[in-house]
Scaffold this motif. Structure first.
Motif, PDB file in Angstrom:
ATOM      1  N   PHE A 128       0.878  -1.174   0.000  1.00 54.54           N
ATOM      2  CA  PHE A 128       0.000   0.000   0.000  1.00 54.54           C
ATOM      3  C   PHE A 128       0.911   1.219   0.000  1.00 54.54           C
ATOM      4  O   PHE A 128       1.628   1.467   0.961  1.00 54.54           O
ATOM      5  CB  PHE A 128      -0.881  -0.044   1.248  1.00 54.54           C
ATOM      6  N   PHE A 129       0.903   2.014  -1.100  1.00 51.08           N
ATOM      7  CA  PHE A 129       1.858   3.119  -1.265  1.00 51.08           C
ATOM      8  C   PHE A 129       1.106   4.339  -1.789  1.00 51.08           C
ATOM      9  O   PHE A 129       0.590   4.334  -2.902  1.00 51.08           O
ATOM     10  CB  PHE A 129       2.946   2.688  -2.243  1.00 51.08           C
ATOM     11  N   VAL A 130       1.065   5.403  -0.965  1.00 52.55           N
ATOM     12  CA  VAL A 130       0.327   6.616  -1.341  1.00 52.55           C
ATOM     13  C   VAL A 130       1.211   7.841  -1.134  1.00 52.55           C
ATOM     14  O   VAL A 130       1.714   8.075  -0.035  1.00 52.55           O
ATOM     15  CB  VAL A 130      -0.963   6.771  -0.508  1.00 52.55           C
ATOM     16  N   LEU A 131       1.386   8.616  -2.231  1.00 47.64           N
ATOM     17  CA  LEU A 131       2.101   9.900  -2.168  1.00 47.64           C
ATOM     18  C   LEU A 131       1.238  11.010  -2.757  1.00 47.64           C
ATOM     19  O   LEU A 131       1.755  12.071  -3.115  1.00 47.64           O
ATOM     20  CB  LEU A 131       3.424   9.818  -2.939  1.00 47.64           C
ATOM     21  N   SER A 132      -0.044  10.829  -2.845  1.00 55.96           N
ATOM     22  CA  SER A 132      -0.919  11.771  -3.535  1.00 55.96           C
ATOM     23  C   SER A 132      -0.996  13.108  -2.810  1.00 55.96           C
ATOM     24  O   SER A 132      -0.692  13.224  -1.616  1.00 55.96           O
ATOM     25  CB  SER A 132      -2.328  11.175  -3.645  1.00 55.96           C
ATOM     26  N   ARG A 133      -1.405  14.139  -3.586  1.00 57.71           N
ATOM     27  CA  ARG A 133      -1.672  15.476  -3.055  1.00 57.71           C
ATOM     28  C   ARG A 133      -0.457  16.058  -2.341  1.00 57.71           C
ATOM     29  O   ARG A 133      -0.509  16.498  -1.207  1.00 57.71           O
ATOM     30  CB  ARG A 133      -2.894  15.454  -2.126  1.00 57.71           C
ATOM     31  N   ASN A 134       0.671  16.052  -3.054  1.00 62.70           N
ATOM     32  CA  ASN A 134       1.894  16.717  -2.618  1.00 62.70           C
ATOM     33  C   ASN A 134       2.404  17.586  -3.755  1.00 62.70           C
ATOM     34  O   ASN A 134       1.663  17.871  -4.703  1.00 62.70           O
ATOM     35  CB  ASN A 134       2.939  15.673  -2.190  1.00 62.70           C
ATOM     36  N   ASN A 135       3.648  18.004  -3.672  1.00 66.99           N
ATOM     37  CA  ASN A 135       4.253  18.827  -4.725  1.00 66.99           C
ATOM     38  C   ASN A 135       5.475  18.130  -5.304  1.00 66.99           C
ATOM     39  O   ASN A 135       6.479  18.767  -5.631  1.00 66.99           O
ATOM     40  CB  ASN A 135       4.650  20.199  -4.163  1.00 66.99           C
ATOM     41  N   LEU A 136       5.395  16.828  -5.456  1.00 66.21           N
ATOM     42  CA  LEU A 136       6.522  16.048  -5.952  1.00 66.21           C
ATOM     43  C   LEU A 136       6.742  16.298  -7.442  1.00 66.21           C
ATOM     44  O   LEU A 136       5.791  16.507  -8.198  1.00 66.21           O
ATOM     45  CB  LEU A 136       6.278  14.559  -5.702  1.00 66.21           C
ATOM     46  N   THR A 137       8.005  16.268  -7.860  1.00 67.75           N
ATOM     47  CA  THR A 137       8.366  16.531  -9.258  1.00 67.75           C
ATOM     48  C   THR A 137       9.249  15.396  -9.774  1.00 67.75           C
ATOM     49  O   THR A 137       9.521  14.430  -9.074  1.00 67.75           O
ATOM     50  CB  THR A 137       9.117  17.869  -9.385  1.00 67.75           C
ATOM     51  N   GLY A 138       9.698  15.554 -11.016  1.00 70.81           N
ATOM     52  CA  GLY A 138      10.557  14.547 -11.623  1.00 70.81           C
ATOM     53  C   GLY A 138       9.744  13.401 -12.201  1.00 70.81           C
ATOM     54  O   GLY A 138       8.515  13.431 -12.244  1.00 70.81           O
TER      55      GLY A 138
END
Length: 786
Positions: A308-318
């Motif tokens: 289960f991997f969630v990084l949503s709703r951030n300001n990640l780039t690349g």
């Protein structure tokens, strides 16, 4: 419960738990004076606890949890000093606990009153239960501050969650300092209350045996203390839905036993540190809804147990690291939505074969949707909306039989809505709005009840159910091709015969004129991306015969793989021992370097090198066509009942149009007109979707106009094409070439203009192809009388 049980005066243990007993708790149980353990848990008892139970002065354990009991818990029970366990969870008890209730319960070891409606403050007398190890008062309406619990040195589990504790003040969490004396503490849950203030640095002094720490759903602010990393025994840490800011401390890298980490919905900033790669036991990571920046660290690939991997709703780039798609353990969810991620979605997404939920929406992802997603056969929810994706919806989606939600809206997708989506029986949500799709909207399956919003913003879509209010599809494409078959056979035969005769005359004239002019061979090959001999050698298993898929006069073609393009390719190796092979290589490069059309085989790269024997090596790398050549379909060498190779009339007509489109592009739309000179069924290749691609430009003629004169470039001299056979398609190429020459300098100009007044040259081209394929179709289906 039978009344006769009340006569068992010597009964010490009564356990009727996990049955379906109804009614109130019998008062006759108060007669069991020898009773030590009473368990009535998990039944349907209702009403209040009878006061007669208070007569059981020897009772040590009482269990009445998971019933429908009401009222307040009898205060007389608090006077039974022998009680070691009281379990009343999951009932409907209300009221508050008296402040002094624990003065007489000095032997109490476990107290369970979770999941009731008990209110008021936590009795301060709880500190008298010095041997208390388990305290569950969660899921009630307790309010106020938590008293100091430092005297409960045997405390093992403390569950205060889901109450109304705290006042959103800076003093709310002071009780945590007292818990540093509880050296046996393993579970601490204070989530979903009103605790405010900052986490004290002393939190890092809690027991190293602490394995689960629940802090979420409060109003905690400030930064995460770096000392928290001292709790190296943690397997679970939740801090979601607070107001925590700052960065994630690098000391989190000490959590080598961590299995679940949830920091979502805070105000965390900065980059995700490389420490994340140390958490090799993680199976649940949720960092969504924060203000994290920077790239996704590639060493996330060390977390090989992540599900289960969630990084949503951030300001990640690349770009999305390939390491993410190497996590084959991801079976539950991967959510990277609402960031600023860019680049393509890698083909290695196919490694997530068991993923159930994939969301990359609201990013800046570009390129095509990889067809390898079709290998994620367990996928149920796929969201890709709000990106810059282009191309068609891959046909491999037909393999996603369990797909429930598919959202591709707000991209730049083209082509049509695939009909196979009608056959996905579980599909309940589909959205392709605001793309550049065209063609007919399906009407079966999900599309029977489709609403306008799912296809809005695609102005070229037509048809579908009436509720979509779309215009009827006009007759074009295949339908237009079908109309041509009703033309008069006499007109077709006459036109074909006339063109054959005209082509022969013009060919003789052109060859005589050509023999009087010098031929120019350009030695210049524009720079294509090159690959080494070694890569080609490795990708074809040493150019083994098992990889050989065809051979010609100047070359052999192998099927292989390249790291450069990460897909199956066709590798054409020139036989430089043959005369003319070197010139063929130069001409084919010159012909293909600046042309691109959907019906031409696309060159990917080339190789011009010296291999280990010191001999010259040249090769061209093309797209691999899965369905082989047209010749293999028209004249199959072996017949297979399991996989018959036959072409229906629709496919034949489409192949005709594809070949004619390629020739029209080469002759009229290139900066430098190109004549193929060897057009035949074996040089027409078919891809996965049976789209035709013209190939083999080794004896191509390049035409250019300089100062009003026409010059040409070629790789050989004399008659071109396959010896002993000239396919009717070749006449098209000759017709185009003669037309180009004679319009400017040919003596038969007047005759040609007369022909053009009768029937346009492009119609003649089409009629030849139509006649060729029509006669073959009649011959191959003569037994069916079609």
């Amino acid at each position: 419960m039978p009344i006769e049980i009340g006569l068992l005066g010597k009964l010490k243990v009564l356990n009727v738990g996990h049955n379906k007993l109804v009614g109130g708790i019998p008062s006759f149980l108060g007669n069991l004076s020898s009773l030590l353990i009473l368990s009535l848990t998990n039944n349907n008892f209702e009403g209040e606890v009878p006061h007669l139970l208070c007569h059981l002065k020897s009772m040590k354990e009482i269990y009445v949890s998971s019933n429908n009991l009401t009222g307040t818990f009898p205060s007389c029970l608090y006077n039974i000093s022998s009680l070691t366990i009281i379990s009343t969870s999951l009932n409907q008890f209300h009221g508050s606990l008296p402040p002094n209730m624990f003065h007489t319960l000095s032997n109490l070891r476990e107290l369970y009153i979770a999941g009731n409606q008990v209110s008021g403050t936590i009795p301060p007398s709880i500190t008298n239960t010095s041997i208390l190890s388990t305290l569950f008062i969660n899921g009630n309406y307790f309010v106020g501050q938590v008293p100091s619990l430092g005297k409960l040195q045997n405390l093992y589990i403390l569950a205060l969650d889901n109450n109304n504790l705290g006042h959103n003040s800076t003093k709310d969490l002071e009780f945590l300092k007292s818990l540093t004396n509880c050296s046996k503490l393993q579970v601490l849950s204070i989530s979903n209350n009103y605790f405010g203030g900052h986490l004290p640095n002393s939190i890092g002094n809690l027991s190293t045996q602490l394995s689960r720490l629940y802090l979420g759903g409060n109003q905690i602010s400030g930064e995460i203390p770096a000392s928290l990393g001292n709790l190296i025994g943690l397997t679970l840490l939740t801090m979601e839905l607070n107001r925590i800011d700052g960065i994630i401390p690098t000391t989190f890298g000490k959590f080598q036993k961590m299995q679940l980490l949830n920091l979502r919905a805070n105000k965390l900033s900065g980059a995700i540190g490389a420490f994340i790669g140390n958490l090799s036991q993680l199976f649940h990571l949720h960092l969504g809804a924060n203000m994290l920046t920077g790239n996704i660290p590639p060493n996330i690939g060390n977390c090989q147990k992540l599900q289960f991997f969630v990084l949503s709703r951030n300001n990640l780039t690349g770009t999305i690291p390939l390491e993410v798609f190497n996590l084959s353990s991801l079976t539950n969810l991967l959510d990277l939505s609402q960031n600023s991620l860019s680049g393509n979605i890698p083909e290695k997404v196919s490694n997530l074969k068991n993923i159930g939920f994939l969301d990359v929406s609201e990013n800046h992802l570009s390129g095509h949707i990889p067809g390898t997603i079709g290998e994620c056969i367990m996928l149920e929810y796929l969201y890709m909306r709000g990106n810059l994706l282009q191309g068609i919806i891959p046909s491999s989606f037909a393999s996603l039989k369990g797909l429930r939600h598919l959202d591709l809206s707000r991209n730049r997708l083209s082509g049509s809505i695939p009909n196979f989506l009608q056959n996905i029986s579980f599909l309940e949500y589909f959205n392709v709005s605001f793309n550049m799709l065209d063609g007919e909207i399906p009407t079966e399956g999900f599309f029977r009840n489709a609403i306008e919003s799912v296809v809005a913003g695609n102005n070229k879509l037509c048809g579908g159910i009436a509720e979509l209010h779309r215009p009827h599809c006009s007759v074009k494409g295949k339908k237009l091709a079908k109309l041509h078959k009703f033309r008069s056979i006499e007109v077709i035969v006459s036109a074909v015969a006339f063109l054959f005769i005209l082509s022969i005359i013009l060919t003789i004239y052109w060859m005589r004129k050509r023999s009087k002019k010098p031929y120019l061979v350009s030695p210049i090959i524009d720079q294509l991306a090159k690959v080494s001999y070694q890569r080609l050698y490795n990708g074809t298993n040493g150019f083994s015969t098992t990889s050989l898929i065809g051979s010609g006069n100047f070359s052999s073609v192998y099927k292989g793989t390249l790291e450069l393009v990460d897909e199956v390719v066709a590798i054409k190796v020139l036989n430089l021992q043959k005369k003319g092979a070197h010139k063929s290589f130069i001409v084919e490069c010159n012909a293909l370097q600046n042309i691109k059309h959907r019906n031409l085989v696309q060159i990917l790269t080339c190789c011009s090198s010296i291999y280990y024997k010191g001999q010259e090596f040249k090769a061209l790398i093309f797209e691999y066509m899965e369905n082989g050549s047209l010749e293999q379909w028209l004249y199959p060498k072996t017949l297979s009942t399991e996989h018959p190779r036959t072409l229906n009339l629709d496919q034949r007509l489409n192949i005709m149009i594809d070949v004619a489109s390629a020739l029209h592009y080469l002759h009229h739309e290139c900066d430098q007109p190109i004549i193929h000179c060897d057009l035949k069924p074996s040089n027409v290749l078919l891809d996965d979707d049976m789209i035709a691609h013209v190939s083999d430009f080794g004896i191509t003629r390049l035409l250019s106009t300089i100062n009003g004169t026409t010059s040409n470039q070629t790789s050989t001299i004399g008659i071109k094409g396959t010896v002993g056979y000239t396919a009717p398609e070749t006449c098209i190429a000759l017709g185009f070439l003669c037309w180009k020459c004679l319009l400017e300098e040919g003596p038969l100009m007047k005759s040609l203009k007369m022909v053009k007044t009768c029937i346009t040259l492009q119609k003649i081209h089409f009629l030849i192809i139509l006649y060729k394929f029509w006669t073959r179709h009649l011959y191959q289906n003569k037994d069916k009388r079609q």
